[in-house]
Design a protein around this motif. Structure first.
Motif, mmCIF file in Angstrom:
data_model
loop_
_atom_site.group_PDB
_atom_site.id
_atom_site.type_symbol
_atom_site.label_atom_id
_atom_site.label_comp_id
_atom_site.label_asym_id
_atom_site.label_seq_id
_atom_site.Cartn_x
_atom_site.Cartn_y
_atom_site.Cartn_z
ATOM 1 N N LEU A 74 29.507 74.483 47.892
ATOM 2 C CA LEU A 74 28.303 73.798 48.355
ATOM 3 C C LEU A 74 27.435 73.364 47.182
ATOM 4 O O LEU A 74 26.961 72.220 47.130
ATOM 5 N N LEU A 75 27.232 74.267 46.219
ATOM 6 C CA LEU A 75 26.385 73.954 45.066
ATOM 7 C C LEU A 75 26.986 72.819 44.238
ATOM 8 O O LEU A 75 26.262 71.931 43.766
ATOM 9 N N LYS A 76 28.292 72.840 44.065
ATOM 10 C CA LYS A 76 28.948 71.758 43.310
ATOM 11 C C LYS A 76 28.829 70.434 44.059
ATOM 12 O O LYS A 76 28.626 69.382 43.440
ATOM 13 N N MET A 77 28.939 70.483 45.388
ATOM 14 C CA MET A 77 28.797 69.269 46.183
ATOM 15 C C MET A 77 27.385 68.693 46.063
ATOM 16 O O MET A 77 27.204 67.482 45.881
ATOM 17 N N ILE A 78 26.379 69.573 46.146
ATOM 18 C CA ILE A 78 24.991 69.116 46.020
ATOM 19 C C ILE A 78 24.758 68.538 44.631
ATOM 20 O O ILE A 78 24.119 67.491 44.475
ATOM 21 N N TYR A 79 25.278 69.203 43.613
ATOM 22 C CA TYR A 79 25.121 68.746 42.235
ATOM 23 C C TYR A 79 25.675 67.335 42.060
ATOM 24 O O TYR A 79 25.012 66.444 41.509
ATOM 25 N N LEU A 80 26.884 67.127 42.546
ATOM 26 C CA LEU A 80 27.518 65.813 42.425
ATOM 27 C C LEU A 80 26.777 64.754 43.217
ATOM 28 O O LEU A 80 26.591 63.617 42.752
ATOM 29 N N ASN A 81 26.347 65.105 44.420
ATOM 30 C CA ASN A 81 25.660 64.123 45.257
ATOM 31 C C ASN A 81 24.267 63.793 44.737
ATOM 32 O O ASN A 81 23.812 62.649 44.867
ATOM 33 N N PHE A 82 23.591 64.764 44.139
ATOM 34 C CA PHE A 82 22.288 64.438 43.554
ATOM 35 C C PHE A 82 22.453 63.532 42.345
ATOM 36 O O PHE A 82 21.608 62.673 42.089
ATOM 37 N N TYR A 83 23.546 63.700 41.606
ATOM 38 C CA TYR A 83 23.805 62.773 40.497
ATOM 39 C C TYR A 83 23.917 61.344 41.021
ATOM 40 O O TYR A 83 23.359 60.409 40.428
ATOM 41 N N ILE A 84 24.627 61.163 42.118
ATOM 42 C CA ILE A 84 24.773 59.828 42.719
ATOM 43 C C ILE A 84 23.407 59.269 43.099
ATOM 44 O O ILE A 84 23.108 58.090 42.850
ATOM 45 N N VAL A 85 22.561 60.112 43.685
ATOM 46 C CA VAL A 85 21.221 59.685 44.097
ATOM 47 C C VAL A 85 20.367 59.323 42.881
ATOM 48 O O VAL A 85 19.686 58.288 42.862
ATOM 49 N N ALA A 86 20.390 60.176 41.852
ATOM 50 C CA ALA A 86 19.606 59.912 40.640
ATOM 51 C C ALA A 86 20.061 58.621 39.974
ATOM 52 O O ALA A 86 19.239 57.809 39.508
ATOM 53 N N ASP A 87 21.371 58.404 39.927
ATOM 54 C CA ASP A 87 21.926 57.182 39.334
ATOM 55 C C ASP A 87 21.485 55.947 40.117
ATOM 56 O O ASP A 87 21.091 54.927 39.533
ATOM 57 N N GLU A 88 21.526 56.033 41.437
ATOM 58 C CA GLU A 88 21.096 54.916 42.284
ATOM 59 C C GLU A 88 19.606 54.645 42.113
ATOM 60 O O GLU A 88 19.173 53.484 42.044
ATOM 61 N N CYS A 89 18.803 55.711 42.025
ATOM 62 C CA CYS A 89 17.356 55.555 41.850
ATOM 63 C C CYS A 89 17.036 54.824 40.546
ATOM 64 O O CYS A 89 16.221 53.895 40.524
ATOM 65 N N LEU A 90 17.689 55.225 39.450
ATOM 66 C CA LEU A 90 17.451 54.568 38.163
ATOM 67 C C LEU A 90 17.924 53.115 38.198
ATOM 68 O O LEU A 90 17.307 52.237 37.588
ATOM 69 N N GLY A 91 19.017 52.856 38.916
ATOM 70 C CA GLY A 91 19.481 51.482 39.077
ATOM 71 C C GLY A 91 18.460 50.633 39.809
ATOM 72 O O GLY A 91 18.229 49.469 39.454
ATOM 73 N N ARG A 92 17.849 51.191 40.840
ATOM 74 C CA ARG A 92 16.821 50.458 41.589
ATOM 75 C C ARG A 92 15.598 50.177 40.717
ATOM 76 O O ARG A 92 14.994 49.100 40.805
ATOM 77 N N ILE A 93 15.241 51.136 39.875
ATOM 78 C CA ILE A 93 14.096 50.939 38.985
ATOM 79 C C ILE A 93 14.397 49.844 37.964
ATOM 80 O O ILE A 93 13.562 48.958 37.714
ATOM 81 N N TYR A 94 15.583 49.902 37.368
ATOM 82 C CA TYR A 94 15.976 48.863 36.412
ATOM 83 C C TYR A 94 15.946 47.492 37.070
ATOM 84 O O TYR A 94 15.436 46.522 36.507
ATOM 85 N N LYS A 95 16.452 47.408 38.286
ATOM 86 C CA LYS A 95 16.488 46.135 38.997
ATOM 87 C C LYS A 95 15.077 45.652 39.329
ATOM 88 O O LYS A 95 14.785 44.453 39.234
ATOM 89 N N ALA A 96 14.201 46.577 39.705
ATOM 90 C CA ALA A 96 12.817 46.199 40.019
ATOM 91 C C ALA A 96 12.141 45.556 38.814
ATOM 92 O O ALA A 96 11.437 44.557 38.938
#
Length: 253
Positions: A74-96
């Motif tokens: 579970l912890l590894k799954m959350i870790y990996l999925n939060f990385y995806i979210v953080a990466d997407e968030c930074l992509g949205r900021i760069y695009k903005a």
């Protein structure tokens, strides 16, 4: 309040508050996703089995092992999925930033598909296509995105992102890559990447993915993305202007 024309704004067909507004939307999305991960950390599944006293000792060991393995996965799954979210968030900021100030990416060289390019109707479409391809081809992880956003902040917004945040995000990237490709086992490249951060780390060491580490990352990104939003917002509309608006509202009342 004195009239202020925003700096570095070249898009007539967008609202002039768009950059900071879109960064706020990215921050709010990050927050909504983070709350899900936080709830998962606080409500870990746990196997409980009731058996006769004769089998209790044997079953306790089995249940303990199952629960340990479930929590680890579970912890590894959350870790990996939060990385995806953080990466997407930074992509949205760069695009903005780029969509409202296309001069930021004017000197970038990127490969575009002919079919995509000829279907663009105006400057907005071309800019968006260009930015999307930069994100797909050049800025493919949180470290590259964050460093590029930091360059833009230094050049256009007159501040730098906290180095601690950039360093911690880079560790996040390294540990995520180890988990994806080597099941969390340290290799020679990772030893070099960690450098002075973990001077005693060795090849074949195993990275721990704990609740505490994930909670720290959730808080880290929340704080620093909010700080990024505030600084860009204040660049366009300084806090003193907000105070002035509040004073005017009080006078009206």
């Amino acid at each position: 309040m004195k009239d202020k024309k925003r700096k570095y704004f070249d898009r007539d067909d967008f609202y002039d508050w768009g950059t900071d507004h879109d960064i706020m939307k990215a921050y709010e999305w990050l927050g909504s996703e983070s709350r899900i991960f936080d709830a998962m950390l606080r409500n870990k599944p746990k196997l409980e089995v009731e058996v006769d006293e004769v089998f209790k000792s044997m079953m306790d060991k089995y249940v303990e092992k199952v629960n340990f393995n479930m929590e680890e996965k579970l912890l590894k799954m959350i870790y990996l999925n939060f990385y995806i979210v953080a990466d997407e968030c930074l992509g949205r900021i760069y695009k903005a930033v780029c969509m409202y100030n296309s001069s930021v990416v004017a000197n970038n060289k990127i490969r575009l598909e002919y079919e995509d390019a000829i279907n663009c109707e105006d400057k907005n479409d071309i800019t968006e296509l260009f930015v999307d391809n930069i994100l797909d081809q050049s800025l493919t992880g949180i470290t590259s995105k964050l460093k590029e956003i930091n360059k833009i902040c230094k050049r256009y917004y007159e501040f730098e992102i906290d180095k601690e945040f950039i360093d911690e995000a880079n560790i996040f990237r390294i540990e995520r890559n180890l988990l994806v490709h080597f099941n969390g086992i340290v290799n020679k490249r990772a030893v070099n990447d960690f450098g002075k951060i973990y001077p005693n780390i060795k090849i074949e060491d195993e990275v721990e993915y704990t609740s505490e580490k994930i909670e720290k990352l959730l808080k880290l990104f929340d704080i620093h993305i909010w700080n990024l939003y505030e600084k860009i917002r204040d660049f366009y509309d300084p806090s003193s202007d907000y105070d002035e608006l509040l004073d005017e509202e009080d006078d009206i009342k």
